[in-house]
Design a protein around this motif. Sequence first.
Motif, PDB file in Angstrom:
ATOM      1  N   PHE A   5       0.809  -1.217   0.000  1.00 20.46           N
ATOM      2  CA  PHE A   5       0.000   0.000   0.000  1.00 20.46           C
ATOM      3  C   PHE A   5       0.847   1.275   0.000  1.00 20.46           C
ATOM      4  N   GLY A   6       1.946   1.241  -0.743  1.00 21.24           N
ATOM      5  CA  GLY A   6       2.784   2.426  -0.886  1.00 21.24           C
ATOM      6  C   GLY A   6       3.556   2.800   0.361  1.00 21.24           C
ATOM      7  N   ALA A   7       3.542   1.916   1.367  1.00 27.81           N
ATOM      8  CA  ALA A   7       4.208   2.223   2.630  1.00 27.81           C
ATOM      9  C   ALA A   7       5.485   1.396   2.758  1.00 27.81           C
ATOM     10  N   ILE A  42      -2.043  -5.049  -7.919  1.00 23.02           N
ATOM     11  CA  ILE A  42      -1.373  -3.897  -8.528  1.00 23.02           C
ATOM     12  C   ILE A  42      -2.365  -2.761  -8.766  1.00 23.02           C
ATOM     13  N   ALA A  43      -3.522  -3.068  -9.377  1.00 22.78           N
ATOM     14  CA  ALA A  43      -4.498  -2.036  -9.733  1.00 22.78           C
ATOM     15  C   ALA A  43      -4.995  -1.271  -8.513  1.00 22.78           C
ATOM     16  N   LYS A  44      -5.166  -1.942  -7.399  1.00 20.44           N
ATOM     17  CA  LYS A  44      -5.677  -1.292  -6.181  1.00 20.44           C
ATOM     18  C   LYS A  44      -4.559  -0.688  -5.337  1.00 20.44           C
ATOM     19  N   GLY A  45      -3.317  -0.851  -5.771  1.00 18.00           N
ATOM     20  CA  GLY A  45      -2.189  -0.302  -5.030  1.00 18.00           C
ATOM     21  C   GLY A  45      -1.852  -1.070  -3.765  1.00 18.00           C
TER      22      GLY A  45
END
Length: 193
Positions: free
Chosen positions: A44-46, A173-176
């Motif tokens: 989640f980008g973290a 991937i699409a949902k991050g």
Amino acid sequence: MILSHRLKALLLAVFAMVSVPVVSGDTYDIDPYHSSVLFAAQHFGAGWNYGRFNEFEGTIEYDASNPAATKINVTIKAGSIDTANAKRDKHLRSPDFFNAAQFPKITFKSTKVEAKGDVMHVTGELTMLGKSNPVSFKLTKTGEGKGMQGETLVGFHGEGSLKRGEFGMNYGIAKGALSDEVKLVISVETVKK
């Protein structure tokens, strides 16, 4: 004595064959007990979450006097994935990710090596989930020594990355939820055959 053009060409070809040295490196087996194949994906980008593969084998043909002639062949058992979480590992073995039942092996075979000293830029073909794509990484010779039985040991450390979506591994991937980019860290100790 005047030589015909054909005889001159033949003599030049023979001279070229005998004057070019054949460089052959030694073959080293990867020691899985003193080696690691690690990966990391961002959640989640973290944070970056790390995992490893516990079962793999392969060889490295290496000649210190000509590192550009290095050849690498590695096979990884997809089902040996280990992220220190049994539930997550089960999901990673499923068709959402590695589909280990249908595609039990991940393979890498080098196709080109460019070297500057002990640092090599390796390009090769990675096959995963039935798809093959080129990947590149930096590989460094880390050292060499003698083992307990007098065997010759050579260490290598590599780092690179790949886009898992290029192999059809698109879950999250699409949902991050999970990054497309996967970082790779490979540290191996090899034993001369």
